[in-house]
Design a protein around this motif. Structure first.
Motif, mmCIF file in Angstrom:
data_model
loop_
_atom_site.group_PDB
_atom_site.id
_atom_site.type_symbol
_atom_site.label_atom_id
_atom_site.label_comp_id
_atom_site.label_asym_id
_atom_site.label_seq_id
_atom_site.Cartn_x
_atom_site.Cartn_y
_atom_site.Cartn_z
ATOM 1 N N ARG A 201 0.831 -1.206 0.000
ATOM 2 C CA ARG A 201 0.000 0.000 0.000
ATOM 3 C C ARG A 201 0.864 1.254 0.000
ATOM 4 O O ARG A 201 0.539 2.245 -0.674
ATOM 5 N N GLU A 202 1.965 1.222 0.767
ATOM 6 C CA GLU A 202 2.866 2.372 0.781
ATOM 7 C C GLU A 202 3.501 2.593 -0.586
ATOM 8 O O GLU A 202 3.683 3.733 -1.025
ATOM 9 N N ARG A 205 0.885 4.158 -2.752
ATOM 10 C CA ARG A 205 0.701 5.563 -2.390
ATOM 11 C C ARG A 205 1.849 6.414 -2.903
ATOM 12 O O ARG A 205 1.641 7.523 -3.408
ATOM 13 N N ARG A 206 3.067 5.877 -2.799
ATOM 14 C CA ARG A 206 4.232 6.612 -3.276
ATOM 15 C C ARG A 206 4.172 6.790 -4.793
ATOM 16 O O ARG A 206 4.469 7.872 -5.328
#
Length: 236
Positions: A201-202, A205-206
């Motif tokens: 997820r990170e 998002r990035r």
């Protein structure tokens, strides 16, 4: 509640991995529960035992006021119920604490790629400490009955106790350092990364943050906002 339920259902699961946040929250929950149980059980029982021993203490005080030396066996007979209860309760609570944390501790070591045997010396010393406590209270009567034996036995016992305590303290520091280290990124020989979904997820998002500014995402670095350009009006 999900944290407690998940750990209670995996008390015998020594496989897999566990990241830092649920592990330390579980340690905190077990420690707080231990303190609450100790206060709820220990204090009322200790008060009841002291109330039962009150007449005997009054009789002993009258003997001392009359100039009579108290009988060591009589003193132990008065204190034996309280000491026995404290010993049994402490051993049970200590073993329960180890049982609740053992599997989670092994999984936390697995998360950084280390074997659960790293925790074995600390667990063995904790069991030895409980055994030493049982031995001391079991022989408490003979110590009072034979003061000369106490003079020879107590220094040896205290010396061994300090040696075991120092070794246990050093091993505890080493174990704490290993437990606070971050886990390995991606799967290791003990299983998949418990933070794989979070890392995915990170990464998404990035990537979305970079795409919003028309840049190519760099998986090794977090997204950075472009510098804000401040326009100045021309001076008249």
């Amino acid at each position: 509640m999900n944290l407690v339920t998940r750990h209670l259902t995996t008390l015998t699961d020594f496989s897999g991995r566990e990241n830092r946040e649920p592990f330390w929250l579980w340690v905190l929950a077990v420690y707080v529960g231990q303190m609450v149980v100790g206060m709820v059980v220990m204090l009322p029982m200790q008060f009841m035992l002291q109330m039962r021993m009150a007449p005997q203490f009054e009789a002993l005080q009258k003997q001392q006021e009359a100039g009579q030396q108290p009988d060591p066996q009589q003193m132990f007979a008065m204190m034996a119920p309280l000491f026995t209860f404290i010993m049994i309760f402490s051993v049970v609570i200590g073993l329960l604490f180890l049982a609740l944390l053992a599997a989670a501790l092994v999984r936390r070591l697995h998360d950084s790629g280390r074997s659960g045997y790293w925790a074995l010396p600390q667990l063995l010393l904790a069991i030895v400490g409980q055994g030493a406590m049982v031995w001391f209270f079991t022989n408490f009567a003979s110590f009072f009955a034979h003061p000369e034996a106490l003079k020879d036995t107590l220094p040896v016992f205290m010396a061994w106790f300090m040696v075991v305590w120092l070794i246990g303290f050093a091993l505890m520091i080493v174990l704490l350092v290993l437990l606070v280290l971050p886990g390995t990124d991606g799967p290791n020989r003990y299983g998949d990364d418990p933070l794989a979904e979070y890392r995915a997820r990170e990464h998404e998002r990035r990537a979305a943050a970079y795409a919003a500014y028309g840049a190519t995402p760099n998986p090794q670095a977090p997204p950075r906002r472009p510098a804000t350009v401040v326009r100045r009006e021309p001076e008249p």
